[in-house]
Design an enzyme around this catalytic site. Structure first.
Site, PDB file in Angstrom:
ATOM      1  N   SER A 146       0.879  -1.220  -0.211  1.00 37.80           N
ATOM      2  CA  SER A 146      -0.453  -0.311  -0.182  1.00 37.80           C
ATOM      3  C   SER A 146       0.659   1.362  -0.143  1.00 37.80           C
ATOM      4  O   SER A 146       1.540   1.458  -1.214  1.00 37.80           O
ATOM      5  CB  SER A 146      -0.896  -0.075   0.854  1.00 37.80           C
ATOM      6  OG  SER A 146      -2.401   0.893   0.754  1.00 37.80           O
ATOM      7  N   GLU A 240      -9.135  -3.177  -6.646  1.00 35.80           N
ATOM      8  CA  GLU A 240      -8.973  -2.526  -6.310  1.00 35.80           C
ATOM      9  C   GLU A 240      -8.925  -1.333  -6.709  1.00 35.80           C
ATOM     10  O   GLU A 240      -9.136  -0.838  -8.183  1.00 35.80           O
ATOM     11  CB  GLU A 240      -7.402  -2.755  -6.344  1.00 35.80           C
ATOM     12  CG  GLU A 240      -6.738  -3.837  -4.629  1.00 35.80           C
ATOM     13  CD  GLU A 240      -5.387  -3.831  -4.314  1.00 35.80           C
ATOM     14  OE1 GLU A 240      -4.937  -2.698  -4.019  1.00 35.80           O
ATOM     15  OE2 GLU A 240      -4.907  -4.723  -4.517  1.00 35.80           O
ATOM     16  N   HIS A 270      -7.259  -5.514  -0.741  1.00 37.36           N
ATOM     17  CA  HIS A 270      -5.841  -4.840  -0.939  1.00 37.36           C
ATOM     18  C   HIS A 270      -4.216  -5.317  -0.168  1.00 37.36           C
ATOM     19  O   HIS A 270      -5.311  -5.681   0.627  1.00 37.36           O
ATOM     20  CB  HIS A 270      -6.604  -3.434  -0.156  1.00 37.36           C
ATOM     21  CG  HIS A 270      -5.560  -2.100  -0.877  1.00 37.36           C
ATOM     22  ND1 HIS A 270      -5.074  -1.723  -1.142  1.00 37.36           N
ATOM     23  CD2 HIS A 270      -4.310  -1.558   0.903  1.00 37.36           C
ATOM     24  CE1 HIS A 270      -3.983  -1.047  -1.085  1.00 37.36           C
ATOM     25  NE2 HIS A 270      -3.996  -1.308   0.702  1.00 37.36           N
TER      26      HIS A 270
END
Length: 297
Positions: A146, A240, A270
């Protein structure tokens, strides 16, 4: 897609919808995550976990029994630059160590909004400098998920621009590479993404940037010159909202002549790798990452 992954998607969607209704402040989210830490499973017996001062940055070194003493993965945690602790990912960092057969160094970069850009980048560079004094850079890899995936790539730019030896490889899991928020999947996947709420991203980006240009390549690696970056593996889920951050970053690397592989996993949420204890897709993805890293370290 496994039944377990379908159940995980459902659970994440329920949590997402609840958070949308409640709109939890950051301080509350941090307190709740702190309470969760004690429930995160500990690494298996024989795993060495050592708190370290890595060049002025708090860090934790993790090594399973089969980890080679000459290899290390520097792990950049996610959490939108605002969240994240070593205890929250202690069931994951040992799995990276096992997959790569390497030591793993988790580090606590300073969090936004209290410490905005470029604080996280400065801490990442400091941690790498410390690590490179103890491991051959050719035996070091970066891995981030991320925001951590974006930070790992931004750190490569900074190291290259300062003339420092780069690590041997990079893995970016569901990376956030564009804080200008221009990816088409932000809207195209807004309903499909079971975990992330696109409405939260502007405030999170602004909290980190604190007025800095969102197209600064040290904050948003999508806008940088990727020339000379090491071999990179990128994983992202097809549903996503950050899918196009990953795809466009892979295209940027390829256009610069870098070795890059991107895998778009159908319907995965995610950073599904973090759920490797629960879903087989997480374990398979980690095995794939391990194979990639072992051939380059």
């Amino acid at each position: 897609m496994s039944v377990r992954a379908e159940i995980l998607r459902l659970g994440l969607r329920l949590a997402k919808n609840w958070h949308i209704r409640e709109r939890v402040p950051l301080a509350t989210a941090r307190r709740r995550l702190k309470r969760i830490e004690s429930f995160v499973p500990r690494p298996p017996a024989g795993t060495r976990t050592t708190a370290i001062d890595a060049g002025g940055v708090n860090a934790v070194r993790v090594a399973v029994r089969q980890a080679r003493s000459d290899r290390c993965v520097l792990y950049f945690h996610g959490g939108a630059y605002a969240l994240g602790t070593a205890k929250l990912v202690r069931d994951f960092t040992w799995r990276i160590s096992a997959a790569a057969r390497a030591h793993v160094l988790y580090f606590d970069y300073r969090l936004a909004p209290e410490h905005p850009f470029p604080a996280a980048l400065e801490d990442a560079v400091a941690a790498y400098r410390w690590l490179a004094g103890r491991f051959d850079p050719r035996r070091i890899a970066f891995m981030g998920d991320s925001a951590g995936g974006g930070l790992a790539l931004a750190t490569l730019y900074k190291l290259r621009d300062e003339g420092l030896a780069l690590p041997a490889a990079t893995v970016a899991v569901s990376p956030w590479t564009d804080l200008a928020l221009t990816g088409p999947s932000l809207q195209a996947n807004a309903a499909a993404d079971p975990m992330l709420d696109v409405a939260n991203l502007p405030a999170l980006a602004n909290g980190y940037l604190a007025g800095a240009d969102p197209r600064n390549h040290y904050a948003s690696p999508l806008y940088g010159d990727a020339s000379g970056l090491p071999p990179t593996l990128i994983h992202v889920g097809s549903d996503e909202i950050l899918r196009d951050d990953a795809i466009r970053m892979a295209e940027k690397l390829k256009a610069a002549g870098c070795e890059v592989e991107i895998e778009v996993w159908p319907r995965m949420p995610h950073a599904w790798h973090l759920y490797a204890r629960i879903i087989p897709e997480g374990r398979r993805a980690l095995a794939r990452i391990g194979a990639f890293l072992q051939t380059r370290l």
